[in-house]
Design a protein around this motif. Structure first.
Motif, mmCIF file in Angstrom:
data_model
loop_
_atom_site.group_PDB
_atom_site.id
_atom_site.type_symbol
_atom_site.label_atom_id
_atom_site.label_comp_id
_atom_site.label_asym_id
_atom_site.label_seq_id
_atom_site.Cartn_x
_atom_site.Cartn_y
_atom_site.Cartn_z
ATOM 1 N N LEU A 159 -34.452 -31.145 -5.230
ATOM 2 C CA LEU A 159 -33.127 -30.543 -5.221
ATOM 3 C C LEU A 159 -32.904 -29.631 -4.023
ATOM 4 O O LEU A 159 -31.794 -29.197 -3.788
ATOM 5 C CB LEU A 159 -32.929 -29.729 -6.511
ATOM 6 C CG LEU A 159 -33.057 -30.520 -7.808
ATOM 7 C CD1 LEU A 159 -32.933 -29.585 -8.994
ATOM 8 C CD2 LEU A 159 -31.995 -31.594 -7.880
ATOM 9 N N THR A 160 -33.949 -29.332 -3.276
ATOM 10 C CA THR A 160 -33.808 -28.343 -2.213
ATOM 11 C C THR A 160 -34.035 -28.893 -0.827
ATOM 12 O O THR A 160 -34.081 -28.130 0.133
ATOM 13 C CB THR A 160 -34.811 -27.188 -2.418
ATOM 14 O OG1 THR A 160 -36.136 -27.671 -2.157
ATOM 15 C CG2 THR A 160 -34.728 -26.613 -3.800
ATOM 16 N N VAL A 161 -34.176 -30.215 -0.722
ATOM 17 C CA VAL A 161 -34.704 -30.706 0.545
ATOM 18 C C VAL A 161 -33.742 -31.556 1.357
ATOM 19 O O VAL A 161 -34.119 -32.032 2.424
ATOM 20 C CB VAL A 161 -35.968 -31.554 0.304
ATOM 21 C CG1 VAL A 161 -37.033 -30.718 -0.323
ATOM 22 C CG2 VAL A 161 -35.634 -32.773 -0.520
ATOM 23 N N SER A 183 -32.010 -24.695 -1.283
ATOM 24 C CA SER A 183 -31.903 -24.219 0.097
ATOM 25 C C SER A 183 -30.973 -25.083 0.943
ATOM 26 O O SER A 183 -30.800 -24.809 2.127
ATOM 27 C CB SER A 183 -33.295 -24.187 0.731
ATOM 28 O OG SER A 183 -33.897 -25.458 0.648
ATOM 29 N N SER A 184 -30.368 -26.099 0.367
ATOM 30 C CA SER A 184 -29.418 -26.909 1.132
ATOM 31 C C SER A 184 -28.035 -26.819 0.499
ATOM 32 O O SER A 184 -27.371 -27.815 0.223
ATOM 33 C CB SER A 184 -29.881 -28.359 1.224
ATOM 34 O OG SER A 184 -29.578 -29.078 0.074
ATOM 35 N N ARG A 185 -27.596 -25.590 0.312
ATOM 36 C CA ARG A 185 -26.277 -25.383 -0.302
ATOM 37 C C ARG A 185 -25.175 -25.746 0.684
ATOM 38 O O ARG A 185 -25.283 -25.526 1.881
ATOM 39 C CB ARG A 185 -26.134 -23.935 -0.760
ATOM 40 C CG ARG A 185 -27.185 -23.543 -1.772
ATOM 41 C CD ARG A 185 -27.013 -22.146 -2.304
ATOM 42 N NE ARG A 185 -28.181 -21.759 -3.087
ATOM 43 C CZ ARG A 185 -28.227 -20.727 -3.905
ATOM 44 N NH1 ARG A 185 -27.166 -19.937 -4.028
ATOM 45 N NH2 ARG A 185 -29.331 -20.457 -4.578
ATOM 46 N N PHE A 237 -21.634 -33.849 5.405
ATOM 47 C CA PHE A 237 -22.096 -32.675 4.667
ATOM 48 C C PHE A 237 -21.822 -31.429 5.501
ATOM 49 O O PHE A 237 -22.094 -31.398 6.710
ATOM 50 C CB PHE A 237 -23.584 -32.781 4.373
ATOM 51 C CG PHE A 237 -24.137 -31.646 3.551
ATOM 52 C CD1 PHE A 237 -23.793 -31.512 2.219
ATOM 53 C CD2 PHE A 237 -24.999 -30.716 4.114
ATOM 54 C CE1 PHE A 237 -24.299 -30.470 1.448
ATOM 55 C CE2 PHE A 237 -25.518 -29.671 3.358
ATOM 56 C CZ PHE A 237 -25.163 -29.549 2.016
ATOM 57 N N VAL A 238 -21.303 -30.408 4.844
ATOM 58 C CA VAL A 238 -21.057 -29.115 5.478
ATOM 59 C C VAL A 238 -22.086 -28.133 4.923
ATOM 60 O O VAL A 238 -22.069 -27.808 3.725
ATOM 61 C CB VAL A 238 -19.627 -28.611 5.207
ATOM 62 C CG1 VAL A 238 -19.393 -27.265 5.879
ATOM 63 C CG2 VAL A 238 -18.601 -29.642 5.685
ATOM 64 N N PHE A 239 -22.991 -27.694 5.791
ATOM 65 C CA PHE A 239 -24.075 -26.819 5.359
ATOM 66 C C PHE A 239 -23.616 -25.367 5.435
ATOM 67 O O PHE A 239 -23.288 -24.850 6.508
ATOM 68 C CB PHE A 239 -25.299 -27.033 6.245
ATOM 69 C CG PHE A 239 -26.441 -26.101 5.941
ATOM 70 C CD1 PHE A 239 -27.164 -26.241 4.773
ATOM 71 C CD2 PHE A 239 -26.786 -25.094 6.826
ATOM 72 C CE1 PHE A 239 -28.214 -25.391 4.484
ATOM 73 C CE2 PHE A 239 -27.835 -24.236 6.551
ATOM 74 C CZ PHE A 239 -28.552 -24.380 5.374
ATOM 75 N N CYS A 250 -30.998 -26.326 7.441
ATOM 76 C CA CYS A 250 -30.757 -26.080 8.862
ATOM 77 C C CYS A 250 -31.108 -24.638 9.175
ATOM 78 O O CYS A 250 -30.832 -23.736 8.404
ATOM 79 C CB CYS A 250 -29.306 -26.329 9.206
ATOM 80 S SG CYS A 250 -28.794 -28.024 8.917
ATOM 81 N N SER A 251 -31.699 -24.405 10.301
ATOM 82 C CA SER A 251 -32.105 -23.048 10.666
ATOM 83 C C SER A 251 -31.509 -22.660 12.006
ATOM 84 O O SER A 251 -31.189 -23.489 12.847
ATOM 85 C CB SER A 251 -33.624 -22.950 10.738
ATOM 86 O OG SER A 251 -34.101 -23.671 11.839
#
Length: 608
Positions: A12-14, A69-71, A91-93, A18-19
């Motif tokens: 669910l988090t992967v 972590s990929s909201r 997708f809009v991060f 983006c950093s």
């Protein structure tokens, strides 16, 4: 194959982390009158706007991800272009919980990014995203663009194009051909609202609330409802991973052969644990296929039953001993010899120098007795601490269980963790120099990997040589949805070297005694059609007995929608030519959500 329960990020988090560290030089923003989502996505896997700012890109919100972590959220253009290669969704991060809702009409300004789930070294494809966004809500309550239906007719029969040799085999720069290649088709839908209907489950729900379905119900279908991975050139193009945008507690708990009845709808995503994924805002209703665990038949008095079973990092703290024991006694019908793989030492993954596994093995033996089975005896050799791979500190190894009421073990001193077992000739017959013993344990082929365990058994006066194996895993191989096509199987190099040594050892037995009964079995971590299997078989020294089964029953493992062979029992010519060989892949684990191991055990019965 990496264990399904090995450490990994929750799925669910992967999907797309983006950093700020990935920032690139930016150009002036491109404005909405010239840039829409299909322009951002482009006609290859890499956006022509990657690294650039875009302004006021319009779209309707089709899904929001509010966890992990990929909201962020997905938007889709309700007025698509006429090019099937360009996706209309993206997708809009946001990194934090998005403040939009499904049905909102928005404009988004931000930086276009190509994020590679798992990192560039994974070889995965990238996800086109808009990052560091500024979002303006134009209106609410709009109709969501109708989902694109993915079905047997829409997905091409060819899996992937060959990569560009000038780009190290990458497909990233190739123009998408969604009508020709399945991976191109899925890529052309990246970020879009998609739908599958009445899709059959081909990999059971895992602990990370994900499963796999097929949209091609007849594609390489196995007898029990899965999809067979029968060759490197016969990909299952209809496979698709399914996750949920809802609560994991509501995710369907499915087995192979079940169906997600009705429609399952949501954005098309891509993640490092399986590639293209339908992240469902609406899930179909689970319809059971009624799959039951198999039970093999009992060996007759004159048959020797030999089994291999990977018990997945078994240590004394596990709660699965009773279940494993019941499987051995009831489903496998108490084989005479059982090769166990992944037996851990007495304190499991605690890395404190302990290598003895007597507590683990005896706890299993006691559980087998409690389940109504025989009082097995056992033989093994403790590995050198932390030298055999697997879970750090666990010191996994192979163990022979044998029923002393039916078969005896020829103990011969001299076998230890570092001494190589050999073959001698005694009274005209082959004999191991040590029993149990290990095959060339100092050879570099076994670095950070399990060394084969050889033992000499006697059944009704006939000697049977058994070699228990657990070859190098597939860890590090590029995935089937890699940007590199065909993907590189780097782990094969070590496995081929290991198979060469095992075959040579079998040959050394047969050189002494042509009609010797030799069995090499275990978790070979490779397919029945693989180069590894071919090397093991050699020039007829061995033959993989799973090939005696109909193709639709040849599988021992289920991974990412592909039912495949990893566990094998190979036999020497005297066993194969006896015409009384009976093989069974006993499906008790790989197809079920409540599996106690990720491998199905294998049983061979023959008359020595």
């Amino acid at each position: 194959m990496p264990s399904k329960s090995s450490a990994r990020l929750a799925a669910l988090t992967v999907a797309a982390v983006c950093s700020a560290a990935s920032a690139v030089a930016l150009t002036s923003p491109a404005h909405a009158d010239s840039v829409r989502i299909h322009d951002v996505q482009g006609t290859t896997r890499i956006s022509p706007y990657a690294g650039q700012k875009v302004a006021d890109v319009p779209g309707i919100v089709t899904g929001t991800r509010t966890y992990g972590s990929s909201r962020g959220f997905w938007i889709q253009d309700p007025t698509p272009d006429d090019d099937p290669a360009t996706s209309e969704g993206v997708f809009v991060f946001t990194s934090s919980t998005p403040k939009v809702a499904v049905g909102d009409s928005v404009t988004v300004s931000g930086t276009v990014s190509e994020y590679v789930p798992g990192g560039a070294s994974s070889g995965n494809q990238s996800v086109t995203e808009i990052t560091k966004p500024t979002v303006t809500t134009v209106s609410t309550g709009n109709a969501v663009p109708a989902p694109t239906v993915i079905d047997a007719k829409s997905v091409p029969g060819e899996y992937a194009p060959a990569g560009d040799s000038a780009a190290n085999g990458s497909v990233n720069g190739l123009p998408l051909e969604p009508s020709k290649y399945a991976l191109d088709y899925y890529e052309s839908l990246e970020g879009m609202n998609v739908q599958v209907a009445d899709a059959r489950v081909v990999t059971a729900t895992d602990p990370y609330s994900e499963l796999w379905v097929t949209v091609k119900p007849h594609e390489n279908r196995t007898r029990r409802g899965g999809a067979l991975y029968g060759s490197y050139d016969s990909q299952n193009t209809g496979r698709l991973q399914v996750q949920s945008l809802g609560a994991t507690a509501d995710f369907p708990v499915a087995n192979v052969g079940d169906t997600l009845a009705g429609t399952t709808t949501g954005p098309m995503d891509y993640n490092q644990f399986g590639g293209y994924t339908l992240v469902a805002g609406q899930l179909g209703t689970l319809k059971s296929g009624g799959l039951q665990r198999e039970t093999t038949r009992k060996q007759s008095r004159g048959e020797l039953a030999v089994a291999t079973y990977n018990v997945e990092n078994l240590d004394p703290s596990d709660a699965t001993f009773a279940a494993h024991a019941a499987a051995i006694v009831n489903n496998l019908q108490s084989p005479d010899i059982v090769s166990l793989e992944e037996i851990q030492d007495n304190d499991g993954a605690t890395d404190d120098g302990v290598v003895d596994a007597s507590a683990t093995v005896n706890k299993l033996i006691d559980a087998i007795v409690a389940a109504g089975g025989p009082k097995y005896d056992w033989r093994s050799i403790n590995p050198v601490n932390d030298q055999d791979g697997g879970e750090p500190g666990g010191n996994i190894r192979q163990v022979f269980l044998f029923n002393p009421e039916r078969v005896s073990f020829a103990d011969r001193a001299g076998g230890d963790s570092t001494t190589a077992v050999g073959v001698t000739k005694v009274h005209g017959k082959a004999q191991l120099t040590a029993s149990p013993g290990r095959i060339e344990p100092a050879n570099d082929a076994w670095k950070s990997s399990r060394k084969p365990l050889a033992g000499e058994f006697v059944f009704r006066g006939r000697t049977v040589f058994v070699i228990a194996n657990h070859l190098n895993s597939k860890g590090g191989d590029q995935g089937l949805t890699s940007q590199y096509q065909p993907p590189t199987r780097s782990s094969e190099t070590q496995r081929h070297a290991q198979a060469t040594l095992v075959n040579a050892f079998v040959k050394s037995i047969l050189d002494v005694q042509k009609n010797a009964d030799v069995i090499a079995l275990g978790d070979m971590n490779d397919f029945d059609f693989s180069g590894t299997a071919q090397i093991l078989e050699g020039d007829g020294e061995l033959w993989s007995a799973i090939k005696s089964l109909p193709k639709s029953e040849r599988y021992t493992y289920d991974y990412q929608g592909n039912q495949q062979v990893l566990d094998q029992i190979l036999v020497s010519p005297s066993i194969r030519r006896g015409c009384d060989l009976d093989y069974d892949s006993v499906h008790i684990n790989s197809e079920f959500h409540d599996q106690i191991s990720d491998h199905d055990p294998q049983v061979l019965r023959f008359r020595p």
